[in-house]
Design an enzyme around this catalytic site. Sequence first.
Site, PDB file in Angstrom:
ATOM      1  N   HIS A   1      -3.568   4.287  -1.941  1.00 53.71           N
ATOM      2  CA  HIS A   1      -4.456   3.395  -1.181  1.00 53.71           C
ATOM      3  C   HIS A   1      -4.939   4.077   0.097  1.00 53.71           C
ATOM      4  CE1 HIS A   1      -1.844   0.364  -3.360  1.00 53.71           C
ATOM      5  NE2 HIS A   1      -3.046  -0.043  -3.687  1.00 53.71           N
TER       6      HIS A   1
ATOM      7  N   VAL B   1      -3.842   9.814  -6.909  1.00 47.39           N
ATOM      8  CA  VAL B   1      -2.862  10.469  -6.025  1.00 47.39           C
ATOM      9  C   VAL B   1      -1.507  10.396  -6.723  1.00 47.39           C
ATOM     10  CG1 VAL B   1      -1.715  10.383  -3.773  1.00 47.39           C
ATOM     11  CG2 VAL B   1      -4.162   9.895  -3.952  1.00 47.39           C
TER      12      VAL B   1
ATOM     13  N   SER C   1       2.013   0.644  -6.965  1.00 45.71           N
ATOM     14  CA  SER C   1       2.901  -0.347  -6.343  1.00 45.71           C
ATOM     15  C   SER C   1       4.007  -0.756  -7.311  1.00 45.71           C
ATOM     16  CB  SER C   1       2.096  -1.577  -5.910  1.00 45.71           C
ATOM     17  OG  SER C   1       1.061  -1.179  -5.022  1.00 45.71           O
TER      18      SER C   1
ATOM     19  N   LEU D   1       0.819  -1.212   0.000  1.00 41.98           N
ATOM     20  CA  LEU D   1       0.000   0.000   0.000  1.00 41.98           C
ATOM     21  C   LEU D   1       0.853   1.263   0.000  1.00 41.98           C
ATOM     22  CD1 LEU D   1      -2.688  -1.128   2.621  1.00 41.98           C
ATOM     23  CD2 LEU D   1      -2.651  -1.518   0.153  1.00 41.98           C
TER      24      LEU D   1
END
Length: 280
Positions: free
Chosen positions: A38, A176, A186, A34
């Site tokens: 997230h 984001v 990720s 994360l």
Amino acid sequence: MIPVVKTIDEIREYVNKWHKEGLSVGLVPTMGYLHEGHKSLIDRAVSENDRVVVSDFVNPTQFGPNEDLEAYPRDIERDAALCESAGAAVVFNPEPEEMYDNALTTVSVDKITKVLCGKTRPVHFAGVCTVVSKLFNIVKPDRAYFGQKDAQQLIVVKKMVKDLNFDIEIVGCPIVREADGLAKSSRNTYLNAEERKAALCLSRGLSAGRKLIENGERSAEAVKNVVRGEIEKEQLAKIDYVEAVNAETLDNAETAEAPLLVAVAVYIGKTRLIDNFIVE
């Protein structure tokens, strides 16, 4: 410490108790490792629900034969700490055997999964829809939260929920970005320093496309050409696709007018990155 549960029976115990108490439940489905993207989903879920479940599961059925299933980053302790700091109630972190016990059933959405990422990742969305359906049936959330970075996934899940009459509100949350504009992912951890710098061509290209529309350009082809041209300036970039489509049907757009999704997938070295913007 936030509980990290491994079995379907355990997570059901939690949510059944909450439902009996009349509490609302939010679900944030993730594949773990994360980051702040997230966390923004969890923050939103925590603000809108009494209890929040974060699923942390690298789902094997959404990876094709030559994709990065084995290499995909995993760190459940770090993930659990982030979930706790964001105010989630429990992390659901099953093993593949727990989620797929000799399963013969899949869930797939037609047409809108055949374009964009679906062209080069033919099994991907059936894997996504199957695992998300299972999570919905296990957790029975009131709301589920998905990021706009995976714009096609968000559109596909919304369509599946409508078609199958899931009584769940799907909440899309903004992309984001890092301070320099790179969408958080990720898979960014795969990039070396040179590739990390090269990856900025995605946000640069999209930014140029958005500016063109803001300045009055109405040809979707012209917008795509500007985005593509900016990405092609980067030597390490290999374009998978640059598309401008209707943001609801994913049909090709001729005019750059709302609802419009301009989406890109680009290989930087061996790492495939995606990004997009939506005109609403």
